[in-house]
Design a protein around this motif. Structure first.
Motif, PDB file in Angstrom:
ATOM      1  N   ILE A  79       0.852  -1.188   0.000  1.00 44.73           N
ATOM      2  CA  ILE A  79       0.000   0.000   0.000  1.00 44.73           C
ATOM      3  C   ILE A  79       0.887   1.237   0.000  1.00 44.73           C
ATOM      4  O   ILE A  79       1.830   1.334   0.799  1.00 44.73           O
ATOM      5  N   ILE A  81       1.456   4.861   1.078  1.00 44.58           N
ATOM      6  CA  ILE A  81       0.905   5.733   2.119  1.00 44.58           C
ATOM      7  C   ILE A  81       1.287   7.195   1.891  1.00 44.58           C
ATOM      8  O   ILE A  81       0.955   8.053   2.709  1.00 44.58           O
ATOM      9  N   LYS A  99      -1.834   7.350  -3.495  1.00 44.21           N
ATOM     10  CA  LYS A  99      -1.967   7.206  -2.049  1.00 44.21           C
ATOM     11  C   LYS A  99      -3.157   6.320  -1.700  1.00 44.21           C
ATOM     12  O   LYS A  99      -4.251   6.498  -2.228  1.00 44.21           O
ATOM     13  N   ARG A 100      -2.911   5.351  -0.823  1.00 44.98           N
ATOM     14  CA  ARG A 100      -3.900   4.417  -0.279  1.00 44.98           C
ATOM     15  C   ARG A 100      -4.349   3.348  -1.264  1.00 44.98           C
ATOM     16  O   ARG A 100      -5.249   2.566  -0.959  1.00 44.98           O
ATOM     17  N   CYS A 102      -3.837  -0.247  -3.131  1.00 46.81           N
ATOM     18  CA  CYS A 102      -3.253  -1.512  -2.667  1.00 46.81           C
ATOM     19  C   CYS A 102      -2.946  -2.427  -3.851  1.00 46.81           C
ATOM     20  O   CYS A 102      -3.693  -2.471  -4.834  1.00 46.81           O
ATOM     21  N   ILE A 143      -7.984   2.789  -3.916  1.00 46.12           N
ATOM     22  CA  ILE A 143      -8.841   3.200  -2.818  1.00 46.12           C
ATOM     23  C   ILE A 143     -10.224   3.591  -3.323  1.00 46.12           C
ATOM     24  O   ILE A 143     -11.244   3.335  -2.662  1.00 46.12           O
ATOM     25  N   TYR A 165      -8.981  -4.601   1.959  1.00 49.16           N
ATOM     26  CA  TYR A 165      -8.332  -4.803   0.664  1.00 49.16           C
ATOM     27  C   TYR A 165      -8.140  -6.295   0.354  1.00 49.16           C
ATOM     28  O   TYR A 165      -8.665  -6.827  -0.626  1.00 49.16           O
ATOM     29  N   MET A 180      -7.366  -1.071   5.861  1.00 40.65           N
ATOM     30  CA  MET A 180      -7.032   0.247   6.378  1.00 40.65           C
ATOM     31  C   MET A 180      -8.229   0.838   7.101  1.00 40.65           C
ATOM     32  O   MET A 180      -9.376   0.662   6.679  1.00 40.65           O
ATOM     33  N   LEU A 182      -9.645   4.527   8.735  1.00 41.62           N
ATOM     34  CA  LEU A 182      -9.497   5.984   8.811  1.00 41.62           C
ATOM     35  C   LEU A 182     -10.436   6.516   9.877  1.00 41.62           C
ATOM     36  O   LEU A 182     -11.658   6.287   9.803  1.00 41.62           O
ATOM     37  N   ASP A 208      -0.447   9.154   8.677  1.00 39.17           N
ATOM     38  CA  ASP A 208      -1.249  10.372   8.492  1.00 39.17           C
ATOM     39  C   ASP A 208      -1.385  11.143   9.805  1.00 39.17           C
ATOM     40  O   ASP A 208      -2.440  11.693  10.128  1.00 39.17           O
ATOM     41  N   THR A 253      -4.803   7.443  10.804  1.00 35.44           N
ATOM     42  CA  THR A 253      -5.137   6.319   9.931  1.00 35.44           C
ATOM     43  C   THR A 253      -4.208   5.163  10.277  1.00 35.44           C
ATOM     44  O   THR A 253      -3.060   5.383  10.662  1.00 35.44           O
ATOM     45  N   ILE A 255      -3.057   0.978   9.005  1.00 38.81           N
ATOM     46  CA  ILE A 255      -3.174  -0.209   8.158  1.00 38.81           C
ATOM     47  C   ILE A 255      -2.997  -1.425   9.047  1.00 38.81           C
ATOM     48  O   ILE A 255      -2.053  -1.495   9.846  1.00 38.81           O
TER      49      ILE A 255
END
Length: 277
Positions: A79, A81, A99-100, A102, A143, A165, A180, A182, A208, A253, A255
């Motif tokens: 992933i 990040i 970003k984000r 997978c 994402i 994911y 993940m 958030l 994050d 956030t 994972i």
């Protein structure tokens, strides 16, 4: 590759802060121009970070794994990040990860490399690899295509969105699960009341977060809890016998990656609040 050995929960009761952190906290995975990895004897999970800033970084560690190539007996989830876009090339086929996003790469792929689109704003690839006995296709899940699950509430300070994911109903794998979570602004708690799943371990990457933010990560047996203070882009290795919960000084956030015996996301043993000490 750093090696982390398994620990006995009875012994962990005696650990001071530094010993606890040295056994379960990974502090510096993401270094520009490098791949750094930690091999845990809990379910043989490898966590890692790749930050390419020049030539492509190749996934390999023959000395530790004693195999001809990294995925000879393994699978891996990747992933990005970072805000920086990156590219993962698997046996000649390239996948762009924003970003984000997978990417799952299955058993038997011989060469995996990492590159950044802009070396001044590099991608940061988080890696989680488990042993595997069956090959599944390499697949990307952006994402934007992942299905969100909303849980919690503002009243409980745990309003959060979960993206699964790699799991039985998502990207197929042999035993690795990865996703993940958030937390919404002004929400700080995750996984409370907690649970354990004695049939598999779990790793948490917190990210994050700004420089001054921290997460108090709670671990240990339910009646013998301990905590570690975790900064941005650090990983906690959670043993199968341990709870894994946290509260932050701000929202964040994380994972989660799991490996072990069972391949069912809901395989967990819930802990009642009155049992926690």
């Amino acid at each position: 590759m750093e090696i982390r050995y398994a620990t006995n929960p009875t012994d962990v009761k005696q650990y001071d802060t530094e010993r606890l952190r040295s056994e379960f906290l990974v502090e510096s995975l993401f270094v520009e121009g490098e791949i750094n990895m930690v091999y845990s004897h809990y379910d043989r999970l490898i966590t890692g970070g790749a930050v390419p800033t020049g030539q492509a970084l190749k996934l390999e560690d023959k000395e530790t794994l004693k195999t001809e190539y990294f995925l000879e007996r393994r699978e891996i989830g990747i992933i990005n990040i970072s805000e920086g876009t990156g590219k993962v090339t698997v046996d000649g086929e390239s996948y762009q990860l924003n970003k984000r996003d997978c990417l799952y790469v299955g058993l038997g792929n011989k060469e995996v490399t990492f590159e950044s689109e802009d070396n001044a704003n590099p991608a940061k690839f988080y890696l989680a690899s488990a042993t595997a006995h069956k090959s599944y296709p390499t697949k990307k899940l952006p994402i934007d295509d992942a299905t969100p699950t909303n849980l919690g509430s503002d009243a409980e300070s745990n309003n959060r969105t979960i993206y699964k994911y790699i799991h039985a109903d998502g990207l197929q794998s042999c035993q690795l699960m990865m996703g993940m979570t958030l937390l919404a602004p002004n929400n700080m708690w995750n996984t409370m009341p907690p649970h354990v799943h004695d049939r598999r371990m779990e790793a948490y990457l917190y990210f994050d977060m700004d420089e001054d933010s921290r997460v108090f990560h709670f671990m240990g047996q339910p009646n013998e809890t301990r905590h570690m203070l975790v900064k941005n882009e650090q990983v906690v290795l959670s043993p199968p016998w341990s709870i894994h919960s946290g509260v932050g000084t701000n929202n964040y956030t994380f994972i989660w990656a799991m490996a072990g015996e069972n391949y069912t996301f809901t395989d967990m043993d819930h802990v009642k609040m009155e049992e926690i000490k």
